[in-house]
Every structure is written in structure tokens, then in C-alpha cells.
Design a protein around this motif. Structure first.
Motif, PDB file in Angstrom:
ATOM      1  N   ASP A 100      19.240   4.318  -5.746  1.00 17.88           N
ATOM      2  CA  ASP A 100      19.712   3.171  -6.539  1.00 17.88           C
ATOM      3  C   ASP A 100      18.663   2.052  -6.548  1.00 17.88           C
ATOM      4  O   ASP A 100      18.997   0.872  -6.552  1.00 17.88           O
ATOM      5  N   LEU A 101      17.384   2.437  -6.559  1.00 21.82           N
ATOM      6  CA  LEU A 101      16.291   1.461  -6.586  1.00 21.82           C
ATOM      7  C   LEU A 101      16.285   0.735  -7.927  1.00 21.82           C
ATOM      8  O   LEU A 101      16.287   1.363  -8.986  1.00 21.82           O
ATOM      9  N   ARG A 102      16.271  -0.604  -7.886  1.00 26.83           N
ATOM     10  CA  ARG A 102      16.354  -1.396  -9.126  1.00 26.83           C
ATOM     11  C   ARG A 102      14.993  -1.940  -9.576  1.00 26.83           C
ATOM     12  O   ARG A 102      14.726  -2.041 -10.763  1.00 26.83           O
ATOM     13  N   PHE A 103      14.162  -2.359  -8.608  1.00 30.47           N
ATOM     14  CA  PHE A 103      12.881  -2.990  -8.949  1.00 30.47           C
ATOM     15  C   PHE A 103      11.770  -2.469  -8.034  1.00 30.47           C
ATOM     16  O   PHE A 103      12.002  -2.216  -6.851  1.00 30.47           O
ATOM     17  N   ILE A 104      10.565  -2.333  -8.608  1.00 26.84           N
ATOM     18  CA  ILE A 104       9.343  -2.135  -7.833  1.00 26.84           C
ATOM     19  C   ILE A 104       8.428  -3.312  -8.129  1.00 26.84           C
ATOM     20  O   ILE A 104       8.039  -3.538  -9.279  1.00 26.84           O
ATOM     21  N   VAL A 105       8.120  -4.090  -7.094  1.00 25.18           N
ATOM     22  CA  VAL A 105       7.248  -5.258  -7.236  1.00 25.18           C
ATOM     23  C   VAL A 105       5.878  -4.894  -6.659  1.00 25.18           C
ATOM     24  O   VAL A 105       5.775  -4.489  -5.492  1.00 25.18           O
ATOM     25  N   ILE A 106       4.827  -5.021  -7.466  1.00 29.66           N
ATOM     26  CA  ILE A 106       3.464  -4.686  -7.028  1.00 29.66           C
ATOM     27  C   ILE A 106       2.669  -5.980  -6.967  1.00 29.66           C
ATOM     28  O   ILE A 106       2.372  -6.595  -7.991  1.00 29.66           O
ATOM     29  N   ASP A 107       2.360  -6.409  -5.749  1.00 27.98           N
ATOM     30  CA  ASP A 107       1.641  -7.670  -5.556  1.00 27.98           C
ATOM     31  C   ASP A 107       0.131  -7.443  -5.645  1.00 27.98           C
ATOM     32  O   ASP A 107      -0.368  -6.371  -5.297  1.00 27.98           O
ATOM     33  N   GLU A 108      -0.568  -8.477  -6.101  1.00 33.50           N
ATOM     34  CA  GLU A 108      -2.030  -8.421  -6.255  1.00 33.50           C
ATOM     35  C   GLU A 108      -2.437  -7.162  -7.029  1.00 33.50           C
ATOM     36  O   GLU A 108      -3.354  -6.429  -6.646  1.00 33.50           O
ATOM     37  N   ILE A 109      -1.765  -6.942  -8.155  1.00 35.55           N
ATOM     38  CA  ILE A 109      -1.961  -5.696  -8.904  1.00 35.55           C
ATOM     39  C   ILE A 109      -3.392  -5.558  -9.412  1.00 35.55           C
ATOM     40  O   ILE A 109      -3.889  -4.437  -9.606  1.00 35.55           O
ATOM     41  N   HIS A 110      -4.097  -6.674  -9.580  1.00 37.67           N
ATOM     42  CA  HIS A 110      -5.480  -6.586 -10.060  1.00 37.67           C
ATOM     43  C   HIS A 110      -6.351  -5.775  -9.107  1.00 37.67           C
ATOM     44  O   HIS A 110      -7.317  -5.146  -9.525  1.00 37.67           O
ATOM     45  N   SER A 111      -6.015  -5.782  -7.801  1.00 38.88           N
ATOM     46  CA  SER A 111      -6.828  -5.053  -6.818  1.00 38.88           C
ATOM     47  C   SER A 111      -6.648  -3.544  -6.938  1.00 38.88           C
ATOM     48  O   SER A 111      -7.366  -2.779  -6.294  1.00 38.88           O
ATOM     49  N   LEU A 112      -5.688  -3.117  -7.754  1.00 37.38           N
ATOM     50  CA  LEU A 112      -5.401  -1.695  -7.897  1.00 37.38           C
ATOM     51  C   LEU A 112      -5.786  -1.152  -9.275  1.00 37.38           C
ATOM     52  O   LEU A 112      -5.409  -0.042  -9.625  1.00 37.38           O
ATOM     53  N   LEU A 113      -6.542  -1.938 -10.051  1.00 39.66           N
ATOM     54  CA  LEU A 113      -6.808  -1.556 -11.435  1.00 39.66           C
ATOM     55  C   LEU A 113      -8.126  -0.824 -11.652  1.00 39.66           C
ATOM     56  O   LEU A 113      -8.381  -0.340 -12.740  1.00 39.66           O
TER      57      LEU A 113
END
Length: 740
Positions: free
Chosen positions: A148-161
Motif C-alpha cells: 500500500d505504498l503511496r509515495f516515493i520521495v527521491i531527495d537530491e535527485i540531481h545526484s542520480l541523473l
């Protein structure tokens, strides 16, 4: 909508207690998207603008109104320290609503993890590597944890691009959602996104939703910048000027002291600062030197150190010291403190030499300027005096020019490096193939292909290439066939998958733990012999014992100063940065943040550049048969040009002794003249170039961590088609037709 009124009562109470007068633009914008739509959200706003609260206030409101039957929010961050920091903040916010917050990474205890497994709920904070471990080792728990996962929040997403780690993260998100049967919304947070549309598309990969990127009033950014230049020995570029800042100041310097570090020592006194370096080796050397200044001046130690090879206790104690408002210490750091950790009221950041990217500059600048103060960075650019007979390329202060370019690109164009989406990630393909097989157990080749090749990261990988990989892995015992024809992890593969290092896809060196009595100091590469010295934690230690089986070094503290070694740190410099560097050398523009030495050194560089007439050409004659080429290309296009000249043009040019200083210039000797060079090179660039032809004979160019387990044929293909920027190189060479 009135976002504040829509928040849950416990959120409104938290806002009142925090003394906030109004919501910021970023909070209203995020609330509108999360409350009013069912789409993904990319939130880009400056550091310390309240992005975390902007995303979590509406998410927690929805979670409180309709509690999830499993983990409701998965928060993914690139650093353990960032998770630890956000854990404290989120726990305070969630306390009144009794929403559980669990952090899950290598430095946390098992207690919270076991509690979550027994009763999944609330928010789970995790790194990509720990999520990989969870997918493999707790595969049977994935449904109960996340159905029942509602949200995935990815912080500092620029570091993963721009690398495999980001692609790994999104592979894991897609695999988790398929395994758990959930369809969460995704929220990406960053202060430095260069191409929001491309980043938004990246965030949505494998999702059934589009990404909304709200516009809002971001207010005015206020910076205090200075950039000074130092030769490593006297005299300085501006030393004959009356207002030179390199004149003696109120402290004693050790013999042979570095003027740039002396400047930092003086201007960190009585202040709390961060001192950024571009590598762990440089970080250790800088900290050692600054501690020697303290000793020489009979001052208490006021410099700490923070980088990825230090033990968790060393890193966390440095962070705690910085959070103490009464403390006036400074930390020598690498990118480990580049991301959004709140370490209190910092007065200024120092950057030694130029960072590689605009993104890195902005992130480091953003460590300061919190709590209402302008962000402040002091650049310290260093170089050796050119030799008396130095030739033209060595007369240019490349770091100084690069630093100005990074600053100006953002000020003038708001340029930040875009995502790298054109790669062929065969190393990651191996990793996710083995991870999927380890998670699921025996599978047919078709089932394995359907789970792996359908992941968004592998859209450019053909079924034929995947088949070649599987056959190779069967031949090398990484995968075995069962009697029934199914595939399982083989004995050799188990040794790879069962290591804790398997969870990470970034390149690691073989590291030895460094211990002093019962205290772990951190890790190093290439241990010295007994009696040798090792530099770590800003100090020097003598080696008393080396245990190669346990990969442990036992040391004692001594005085001294030696270089450290943790492995190479490659740069990834964008072509637009090099183009801006040329523009800076071609113009007479002034930059208000340049200090006296830097102004004089820039003037010297421009005079040298003008004398060489490089404004109107890219090739200069150095004497005899020696030439220097200035292509103004970023790292991967420069690498392609280097190989193109050697492999496709060398014979006709009579090319010898090609020596690159990446990505600034290439020196070589040739038997033809300038016009003939342009004629030959431009003609060759107009021909069809097979990317694989730029791989040297017998070369297997391993760039990524698991390339060693991939067939040579695919490693070469991944390098030729996914690393080398051949189109960028050809475009630049075709521009040289104007010189004919």
C-alpha cells in the motif's frame, strides 16, 4: 487552493510552533500538485528553501487522513548522513500524529528494522544500496512492506541523473512496485536541475504518471562570492600592487607553507566554515596542513575532516560539532557534505580549485546561507609557477578560468548539467540480472529477460546483447542451468552477490580498515608496509601491523605530513563549460568577485591567449614539429577526439607523441602544416565513423564496476556507443572547415 487550511491539524500546529509567518512559494506549489492531482512532482528550489517540508506536509496530511496498510512513504536519499539529518526533522514533525519514521542503512541498528518488518507503516528512509539489499535479502517481505505504498520521495535527485547509481535507483523502484503490486506517486527534490523537462521524464520512467514541475516565485538569490588565485610559491601575480591581499597577516606560517592554505587558515579563524576539495587525497592533505598551522601558532585544533573513507563515528562527530552554534571549527570535506545536510549556521564555504560541474558549485555554495543569511563561497585557485621555458598551454591558469566559467554559466544562463540518458549500461545490466535472479530464485531465460529488459534503464539494450550476456555468465559460472533448464546464481556468482559490496554499483577500491587501538579511523587503499605511514582523519599514523586476511591496518599516531591515496576521482566536465572558458579568455569582461591576484592572473592569461591568436583558431605551432590543439570540448567528446586523431588521422598527419591534458588541450608532433591538418581532419570527420573503431586494438575499456564480468564485446560496445561523445566531437571538427 488554500494549502495551509488543507494541511492536517498536526502540521498546522508544527508550523505555528516553528514561528512561520507565511508559507513559501515552494510549499504552496507542492501542496497544489499533491492535493489537487494524482501526478508525479519534481520540486526544484534553492537550498534551504523548505523543499522537504513542502513535499512532506501534504504527503503526511494524506497519510494521516487515510493511513496506509504498509509503508506509506519510501524516502530515498544518496547519503546516509542526509538520511540521519532528515530522520530527526521528520520524526519531530510526525511525533504528534504517531506516524512511524524508520531509517534503514548500513550504520543503523537492527531494532528499528525488525520493528518495521513486524508492523510495516509510516515512512521508510533508505539509500539505493540498502534498498538493493532489501530487495535481495528480504524479497519475501516486499509485498507486506510495500503493498500500500503511496509515495516515493527521491531527495537530491540531481545526484542520480548522470551515472549508474541513478539508473540502479529507478530499476529498484520499478522492481519493487511490480513485486509489491503498488503504484506510488514519485516526488523528486533538488536545488540544481539543469533541464527540468528531461529530469521530469527521468523521474517518470516506468511510471504510469506524468511529472508536473510547478512554477512559483523563488525570490532573489543572494550570494557573496570571492575568487582568489595563488601561486604555490612566491611571488604572487598581484604582489607588486599596493592592495595585494597576499601580504603577511597576523600568524606564523610553517616553513614551505602553501600561500593558498595560509589564506584559508587566516580567514577561517573565529568562524565556522566548510573547506571543499575535489578528492579525498586532497582533503587529507589540506587538513594535515591546516592542523600544522594550528600547532605552529600554538592554537587549539580547529579543523575537522569529512569524506567517504572515514568511519561513521568520525563523520558523525564532525557533523555534530558543526551543528553546535557555539563551536567555531571548520571541516575539510569532499562531496559527502555537498548534499542537503543541515550542519548549522555556516558563515562561508571555501572551494579549493575549481569543481567539475555547475551543479557541484551550486550544491557546495548552498551549504551556507541558511537561516536568512546570503550564501557565501570563497574560491582559492592554486597553481605552480610556469617553468621559465614553459610553452603556451602551460601558461593558462586552467582552474581559475574553469571556476569563472562555472559561476558565469549559472549567473548568465542558469545552466546546470543535464541528465546523461544516452548510455548503454552493460555493467548495471549484469548487476540487475544477478540481483533479480538472487531475489526470485530459479527462472527461465524468458522470465529473466521479461523482468530485466523491461526496466526503463535498459530500453537501448537489445535482446541479442542480453542473450550474449547470459551465455557469457553461464560460461563463467556466474549463472548455472538447472536440470530443468532454469537459471540460478552460480558458485562464482554467489561470491559476488553475497558480498555486501554487491549492493553498490559505483566503483570501489579494495580497502583496508585503519584502526588505532579500539577505534576505527576509516579505510584506505594500498596499505603500506609495517613501519610505513598512512594519512587519514587529517593526521599521520605509523603502521604497526597489517592483517591482509581481515584487510585491517593497525596504527599509532605520529607527527608529520604525507599524501593519502583512496583511488582516482575522475571529472565529468560538460562541453558548455569549456566553451564558456574560451569566451572568458576571448573577452575583456570583468567579474566583481575576483580578488587582486586573480584579476592580475586573468589579465596575464588573456594576454597570453591573445598573443597566441587563439581567439580565431584552435591550433598553434609550438616550434619544430610540435603543435597544441585547443578543442574546447567536454570530457567525453574530448576523449572521442583524442582517439579519432590517433586512429583515423595519424597516418596522413604523420602524428606522433600525442599527449592530452584532459579536457583542455592536446600536444603532438606532426609532419604536415596547419592548413593540411584542418583539411585532413575535417575530411575524416565527414566520413561515417564506426564507434567501435575508436576502441584501441586489444583494449577492453572498463569504466564501470561490473564491466569485468561482462563479455569484452559488450564492454567495448558500451564504451564506444555510450561513453564517447562522437557526435559532439564531429560537430566541433566540422566547425574547423572555416579555417581552410
Amino acid at each position: 487552493m488554500n494549502v495551509f487550511e488543507r494541511y492536517a491539524p498536526f502540521i498546522r500546529n508544527y508550523i505555528y510552533e516553528s514561528g512561520w509567518q507565511i508559507l513559501r512559494g515552494v510549499q504552496n506549489a507542492a501542496g497544489d500538485v499533491i492535493f489537487s492531482t494524482d501526478e508525479n512532482l519534481l520540486l526544484t528550489a534553492s537550498t534551504a528553501s523548505g523543499k522537504t517540508e513542502a513535499a512532506f506536509f501534504p504527503i503526511l496530511t494524506l497519510l494521516e487522513e487515510n493511513p496506509s496498510k504498509s509503508v506509506g512513504v519510501l524516502y530515498i536519499a544518496p547519503l546516509k548522513a542526509l538520511i540521519n539529518d532528515q530522520f530527526e526533522r521528520l520524526s519531530r514533525i510526525c511525533e504528534e500524529a504517531d506516524i512511524n519514521v524508520t531509517r534503514w542503512h548500513g550504520d543503523t541498528t537492527q531494532t528499528g528494522k525488525r520493528k518495521l518488518l513486524r508492523k510495516p507503516s509510516g515512512i521508510l528512509q533508505i539509500t539505493p544500496e540498502s534498498l538493493e539489499s532489501l530487495m535481495i535479502n528480504k524479497h519475501m517481505e516486499i509485498v507486506s512492506l510495500f503493498h500500500d505504498l503511496r509515495f516515493i520521495v527521491i531527495d537530491e535527485i540531481h545526484s542520480l541523473l548522470r551515472g549508474d547509481r541513478g539508473l540502479q535507483t529507478f530499476c529498484l523502484i520499478e522492481r519493487l512496485c511490480k513485486a509489491a503490486g503498488c503504484d506510488p506517486r514519485r516526488v523528486g527534490l533538488s536545488a540544481t536541475i539543469g533541464n527540468p523537462k528531461a529530469a521530469g521524464d527521468f523521474l517518470a520512467c516506468g511510471s504510469k504518471r506524468k511529472t508536473l514541475i510547478p512554477e512559483f516565485d523563488r525570490g532573489k538569490e543572494k550570494w557573496r562570492l570571492s575568487m582568489e588565485h595563488f601561486f604555490n610559491t612566491a611571488p604572487q601575480a598581484g604582489e607588486d600592487k599596493e592592495d595585494s591581499i597576499s601580504e603577511p597577516i597576523g600568524y606564523k606560517a610553517p616553513t614551505g607553507a602553501n600561500p593558498g592554505l595560509a589564506y584559508i587558515f587566516e580567514h577561517t579563524k573565529g568562524r565556522k566554515c566548510l573547506i571543499f576539495t575535489n578528492s579525498r587525497e586532497e582533503c587529507e592533505a589540506v587538513c594535515q596542513n591546516l592542523l600544522q598551522y594550528c600547532e605552529f601558532n600554538h592554537e587549539p585544533d580547529r579543523f575537522l575532516i569529512h569524506h567517504g573513507n572515514l568511519s561513521a563515528s568520525y563523520r558523525e562527530s564532525a557533523e555534530d560539532e558543526m551543528r553546535d552554534d557555539e563551536s567555531l571549527v571548520s571541516i575539510c570535506a569532499t562531496a559527502t557534505l555537498e548534499l542537503g545536510i543541515d550542519i548549522g549556521r555556516l558563515e562561508r564555504a571555501f572551494q579549493i580549485d575549481a569543481p567539475f560541474t555547475v551543479s557541484g558549485f551550486l550544491q557546495r555554495l548552498g551549504r551556507t546561507g541558511r537561516r536568512g543569511e546570503p550564501a557565501q563561497m570563497w574560491f582559492v585557485m592554486r597553481e605552480d609557477h610556469p617553468e621559465p621555458r614553459a610553452i603556451m598551454p602551460e601558461m593558462i591558469p586552467w582552474y581559475l578560468i574553469q571556476g569563472i566559467a562555472l559561476v558565469q554559466l549559472y549567473i548568465e544562463e542558469r545552466f546546470v548539467e543535464p541528465p546523461r540518458l544516452e548510455r548503454l549500461p552493460f555493467s548495471l545490466l549484469y548487476h540487475q540480472t544477478m540481483s533479480t535472479l538472487a531475489s526470485n530464485g530459479e527462472m527461465s531465460a524468458g522470465e529473466l529477460a521479461s523482468k530485466v529488459l523491461t526496466l526503463s534503464a535498459f530500453t537501448r539494450i537489445s535482446q541479442d546483447d542480453f542473450r550474449k550476456l547470459l551465455l557469457h555468465l553461464i560460461e563463467t559460472d556466474h549463472i548455472n542451468r538447472t536440470e530443468g533448464g532454469g537459471l540460478i546464481v552460480g558458485i562464482t556468482g554467489e561470491r559476488v552477490v553475497n558480498s555486501y559490496k554487491f549492493y553498490a554499483v559505483f566503483m570501489e577500491n579494495v580497502e583496508y580498515s585503519v584502526r588505532s587501538e579500539s577505534q576505527e579511523l576509516g579505510t584506505v587503499v594500498k596499505p603500506p608496509a609495517i613501519g610505513g605511514k598512512v594519512a587519514i582523519a587529517g593526521r599521520v599514523w605509523v603502521v604497526e601491523e597489517v592483517d591482509h586476511k581481515k584487510r585491517a591496518i593497525y596504527v599509532s599516531l605520529i607527527k608529520g605530513n604525507i599524501p593519502a591515496y583512496f583511488g582516482d576521482v575522475p571529472g565529468d566536465i560538460h562541453t558548455h563549460v569549456l566553451e564558456k572558458m574560451k569566451e572568458i579568455l576571448c573577452t575583456n569582461a570583468t567579474y566583481m568577485y575576483l580578488m587582486n591576484n586573480a584579476k592580475v592572473r586573468l589579465d596575464q592569461a588573456r594576454a597570453c591567449f591573445d598573443m597566441a591568436k587563439l581567439k580565431d583558431r584552435v591550433l598553434i605551432h609550438l616550434g619544430g614539429n610540435m603543435w597544441a590543439l585547443f578543442p574546447w570540448l567536454g570530457s567525453y567528446a574530448f576523449l572521442a577526439l583524442e582517439r579519432f586523431l590517433k586512429i583515423h588521422c595519424a597516418k596522413e598527419l604523420g602524428l606522433k607523441g600525442l599527449s592530452p591534458v584532459r579536457p583542455y588541450f592536446i600536444q603532438f608532433s606532426m609532419s604536415v602544416g596547419e592548413k593540411e591538418f584542418y583539411k585532413i581532419v575535417c575530411k575524416k570527420a565527414c566520413e561515417d565513423i564506426d564507434p567501435l573503431s575508436l576502441v584501441y586494438e586489444k583494449e577492453v575499456p572498463m569504466f564501470e564496476k561490473y564491466d569485468e564480468f561482462v563479455p569484452d564485446e559488450l564492454v567495448k560496445k558500451g564504451f564506444a556507443y555510450g561513453v564517447l561523445d562522437i557526435e559532439g566531437m564531429k560537430k566541433r571538427v566540422r566547425e574547423w572547415e572555416k579555417f581552410l
